[in-house]
Design a protein around this motif. Structure first.
Motif, PDB file in Angstrom:
ATOM      1  N   CYS B  74       0.842  -1.202   0.000  1.00 60.66           N
ATOM      2  CA  CYS B  74       0.000   0.000   0.000  1.00 60.66           C
ATOM      3  C   CYS B  74       0.878   1.252   0.000  1.00 60.66           C
ATOM      4  N   PRO B  75       0.322   2.414  -0.337  1.00 64.98           N
ATOM      5  CA  PRO B  75       1.123   3.643  -0.377  1.00 64.98           C
ATOM      6  C   PRO B  75       1.602   4.064   1.013  1.00 64.98           C
ATOM      7  N   MET B  76       2.690   4.810   1.026  1.00 66.28           N
ATOM      8  CA  MET B  76       3.212   5.414   2.245  1.00 66.28           C
ATOM      9  C   MET B  76       3.175   6.928   2.044  1.00 66.28           C
ATOM     10  N   VAL B  77       2.785   7.649   3.084  1.00 66.06           N
ATOM     11  CA  VAL B  77       2.818   9.110   3.050  1.00 66.06           C
ATOM     12  C   VAL B  77       3.706   9.584   4.181  1.00 66.06           C
ATOM     13  N   PHE B  78       4.625  10.513   3.886  1.00 67.07           N
ATOM     14  CA  PHE B  78       5.365  11.080   5.019  1.00 67.07           C
ATOM     15  C   PHE B  78       4.968  12.536   5.220  1.00 67.07           C
ATOM     16  N   ALA B  79       4.642  12.865   6.458  1.00 69.93           N
ATOM     17  CA  ALA B  79       4.316  14.235   6.831  1.00 69.93           C
ATOM     18  C   ALA B  79       5.584  15.070   6.747  1.00 69.93           C
ATOM     19  N   LYS B  80       5.444  16.313   6.258  1.00 68.96           N
ATOM     20  CA  LYS B  80       6.605  17.180   6.067  1.00 68.96           C
ATOM     21  C   LYS B  80       6.695  18.197   7.199  1.00 68.96           C
ATOM     22  N   LYS B  81       7.918  18.626   7.462  1.00 68.24           N
ATOM     23  CA  LYS B  81       8.149  19.538   8.585  1.00 68.24           C
ATOM     24  C   LYS B  81       8.212  20.999   8.180  1.00 68.24           C
ATOM     25  N   SER B  82       8.288  21.291   6.905  1.00 71.18           N
ATOM     26  CA  SER B  82       8.294  22.696   6.494  1.00 71.18           C
ATOM     27  C   SER B  82       7.624  22.814   5.145  1.00 71.18           C
ATOM     28  N   ARG B  83       7.107  23.971   4.840  1.00 72.21           N
ATOM     29  CA  ARG B  83       6.440  24.167   3.566  1.00 72.21           C
ATOM     30  C   ARG B  83       7.488  24.392   2.483  1.00 72.21           C
ATOM     31  N   SER B  84       7.514  23.528   1.493  1.00 68.37           N
ATOM     32  CA  SER B  84       8.434  23.733   0.370  1.00 68.37           C
ATOM     33  C   SER B  84       7.613  24.131  -0.846  1.00 68.37           C
ATOM     34  N   LYS B  85       8.302  24.556  -1.898  1.00 67.37           N
ATOM     35  CA  LYS B  85       7.609  25.071  -3.082  1.00 67.37           C
ATOM     36  C   LYS B  85       6.658  24.054  -3.721  1.00 67.37           C
ATOM     37  N   ASN B  86       6.977  22.764  -3.592  1.00 66.79           N
ATOM     38  CA  ASN B  86       6.179  21.790  -4.336  1.00 66.79           C
ATOM     39  C   ASN B  86       5.130  21.071  -3.479  1.00 66.79           C
ATOM     40  N   ILE B  87       4.745  21.652  -2.344  1.00 67.21           N
ATOM     41  CA  ILE B  87       3.646  21.060  -1.577  1.00 67.21           C
ATOM     42  C   ILE B  87       2.438  21.990  -1.734  1.00 67.21           C
ATOM     43  N   SER B  88       1.277  21.379  -1.890  1.00 66.41           N
ATOM     44  CA  SER B  88       0.053  22.159  -2.075  1.00 66.41           C
ATOM     45  C   SER B  88      -0.240  22.986  -0.826  1.00 66.41           C
ATOM     46  N   ARG B  89      -0.946  24.113  -1.011  1.00 64.91           N
ATOM     47  CA  ARG B  89      -1.326  24.920   0.138  1.00 64.91           C
ATOM     48  C   ARG B  89      -2.461  24.267   0.931  1.00 64.91           C
ATOM     49  N   ASP B  90      -3.097  23.294   0.333  1.00 70.39           N
ATOM     50  CA  ASP B  90      -4.207  22.632   1.018  1.00 70.39           C
ATOM     51  C   ASP B  90      -3.690  21.462   1.832  1.00 70.39           C
ATOM     52  N   VAL B  91      -3.323  21.761   3.068  1.00 71.39           N
ATOM     53  CA  VAL B  91      -2.700  20.741   3.904  1.00 71.39           C
ATOM     54  C   VAL B  91      -3.430  20.589   5.236  1.00 71.39           C
ATOM     55  N   TRP B  92      -3.372  19.385   5.797  1.00 72.28           N
ATOM     56  CA  TRP B  92      -3.697  19.178   7.203  1.00 72.28           C
ATOM     57  C   TRP B  92      -2.417  19.449   7.980  1.00 72.28           C
ATOM     58  N   SER B  93      -2.499  20.247   9.057  1.00 69.09           N
ATOM     59  CA  SER B  93      -1.255  20.522   9.783  1.00 69.09           C
ATOM     60  C   SER B  93      -1.456  20.558  11.299  1.00 69.09           C
ATOM     61  N   VAL B  94      -0.420  20.164  12.023  1.00 69.73           N
ATOM     62  CA  VAL B  94      -0.397  20.208  13.492  1.00 69.73           C
ATOM     63  C   VAL B  94       0.994  20.650  13.954  1.00 69.73           C
ATOM     64  N   GLU B  95       1.078  21.043  15.211  1.00 68.42           N
ATOM     65  CA  GLU B  95       2.377  21.377  15.824  1.00 68.42           C
ATOM     66  C   GLU B  95       2.888  20.148  16.579  1.00 68.42           C
ATOM     67  N   VAL B  96       4.140  19.780  16.371  1.00 69.24           N
ATOM     68  CA  VAL B  96       4.722  18.616  17.043  1.00 69.24           C
ATOM     69  C   VAL B  96       6.074  18.983  17.637  1.00 69.24           C
ATOM     70  N   GLU B  97       6.245  18.607  18.920  1.00 70.23           N
ATOM     71  CA  GLU B  97       7.506  18.861  19.599  1.00 70.23           C
ATOM     72  C   GLU B  97       8.434  17.666  19.390  1.00 70.23           C
ATOM     73  N   SER B  98       9.694  17.910  19.070  1.00 67.11           N
ATOM     74  CA  SER B  98      10.655  16.835  18.880  1.00 67.11           C
ATOM     75  C   SER B  98      11.538  16.676  20.111  1.00 67.11           C
ATOM     76  N   PHE B  99      11.515  15.474  20.690  1.00 61.28           N
ATOM     77  CA  PHE B  99      12.376  15.183  21.843  1.00 61.28           C
ATOM     78  C   PHE B  99      13.840  15.185  21.415  1.00 61.28           C
ATOM     79  N   THR B 100      14.128  14.549  20.266  1.00 58.70           N
ATOM     80  CA  THR B 100      15.512  14.409  19.803  1.00 58.70           C
ATOM     81  C   THR B 100      16.125  15.757  19.448  1.00 58.70           C
ATOM     82  N   HIS B 101      15.337  16.597  18.745  1.00 54.21           N
ATOM     83  CA  HIS B 101      15.907  17.842  18.240  1.00 54.21           C
ATOM     84  C   HIS B 101      15.675  19.017  19.184  1.00 54.21           C
ATOM     85  N   GLY B 102      14.802  18.831  20.181  1.00 52.30           N
ATOM     86  CA  GLY B 102      14.575  19.885  21.144  1.00 52.30           C
ATOM     87  C   GLY B 102      13.905  21.116  20.560  1.00 52.30           C
ATOM     88  N   ASN B 103      13.043  20.925  19.552  1.00 51.66           N
ATOM     89  CA  ASN B 103      12.326  22.069  18.991  1.00 51.66           C
ATOM     90  C   ASN B 103      10.885  21.675  18.615  1.00 51.66           C
TER      91      ASN B 103
END
Lengths: 189, 189
Positions: B74-103
Motif C-alpha cells: 500500500c502507499p506510504m505518506v510522510f508528513a513534512k516539517k516545512s512548507r516547500s515550493k512543491n507542496i500544495s497549500r491545502d494541507v492538514w497541519s499540526v504542531e509537534v515537539e521533537s524530543f531528539t531535536h529539542g524544537n
C-alpha cells in the motif's frame, strides 16, 4: 525507464517556476513497489561497480536509497541537514543549496559511517542543478572513499547539472530524463 | 522482536540526557535488511486491521515506513516539517515537539493524500513522549480517516508516551521496548 516515464506522464504536473509536481508517488505520497522497481534498475546498471554503500540526503532521497541498499545488500547512509542531539560531533560536512526549498543547508555525515573503504553509489530523487550530488560527492572524497556513480529517479536535463557532472567524469544514471517541460507537456530525452 | 533487541545491545550506546544512540543501524547509517525484517513483523501484527495506508514523519521515520508500505502493498505518506515550493497549500497541519531535536515543528500532509477512505498504520523509528504519534493521529482524524494503530521500532517505555496512548485506546506495537537504560546497560520489558 519506461515505467517511471509513464508514471510521470500520468500523475505528474508542471507548476509555475519550473517545478515538477510528482508528490503523488515520488516525494510525499510514495509508491513503494515503484521504488523497489527503480532500485532493481539501479542494481542492473551499477552491478559491476563494486558498490558497498549507498549515500543520500534527507528527506526525500531516503526512500529510493533504502530500497537501493536493500537490493544491493549493503548499508545506506543519509546525510543530515541539521545537527541533532544524537549525531556525533565528528562529522564530514558541506554547504548545499536546495533548488526545491530555496535555501542553503549544512549537510553532514558522521565520520564513523563514511571512510576510505567505501565504494559509494549516491542516490537521490531529483537532479536539477546538481548541487546536492556535488555536495555528497565532496563528502565521500573528504572521507577518502570513492564514488561509483549517481543513481537518480528524475533528471531535469534542461537545468544542466547532470551533464556538467558527467563532463567532470562522474557516471550519472537517471531513470527518467526530462528534456523540456511546458504547462501541458513533458518531453523526455 | 529479538533480532532488534540483540542489535540494540550489540550496537546501541546510551548517551547523557537519556539519548539512545542507534545511528549505526537505525537512523543515520541504515541496515536495509533489518528494516525489511521489521516491516514483516509489523505486517504479522497488523495483518487483520485492513490497513491501506502507512503514515510517518520525515526524516527518520521514512525508512521503516517505505519498507512497511512495500510489505503491505500500500502507499506510504510522510508528513513534512516545512512548507516547500512543491507542496500544495491545502494541507492538514499540526504542531509537534521533537524530543531528539529539542524544537517544535509544524507538521503537514497534503489533503490530496489523506482522506476518509484511509485506514492508517502510523510508523516511526522511536516512541518516547508520544508527541509525534499524537500529532500524526490528529492529522488522520482531521482528514476523517481511522487509525489502525502504530508500529514503532524502539519504544522508551520509561518515558510514558506509549502507555498513555494505549490507555486512550490506540493499539501501539513496538518491536523493542526499553524499560530502563543506564550508561552501561539497557533493560527490555
Amino acid at each position: 525507464m519506461k515505467l517511471l516515464e509513464d508514471r510521470i506522464l500520468k500523475d505528474g504536473q508542471v507548476l509555475p517556476g519550473g517545478i515538477l509536481k510528482v508528490d503523488g508517488f515520488l516525494n510525499h505520497r510514495i509508491d513503494p513497489q515503484l521504488f523497489y522497481d527503480m532500485a532493481e534498475e539501479l542494481k542492473r546498471r551499477f552491478r559491476d561497480e563494486g558498490v558497498n554503500k549507498i549515500l543520500t540526503i534527507e528527506a526525500s532521497g531516503i526512500s529510493l536509497a533504502i530500497m537501493t541498499g536493500y537490493v544491493f545488500g549493503c548499508p545506506m547512509v543519509f546525510a543530515k541537514k541539521s545537527r541533532s542531539k544524537n549525531i556525533s560531533r565528528d562529522v564530514w560536512s558541506v554547504e548545499v543549496e536546495s533548488f526545491t526549498h530555496g535555501n542553503t543547508n549544512t549537510v553532514m555525515v558522521s565520520k564513523e559511517y563514511l571512510g576510505p573503504e567505501d565504494r559509494v553509489l549516491i542516490v537521490d530523487d531529483f537532479l536539477a542543478t546538481g548541487a546536492a550530488l556535488r555536495g555528497l560527492k565532496e563528502l565521500v572524497e573528504m572521507a577518502g572513499g570513492s564514488v561509483a556513480g549517481a543513481g537518480i529517479a528524475i533528471e531535469k536535463v534542461f537545468q544542466g547539472g547532470g551533464d556538467l557532472l558527467r563532463k567532470e567524469g562522474m557516471r550519472v544514471e537517471s531513470l527518467a530524463r526530462i528534456a523540456s517541460m511546458t504547462d501541458d507537456s513533458i518531453t523526455f530525452c
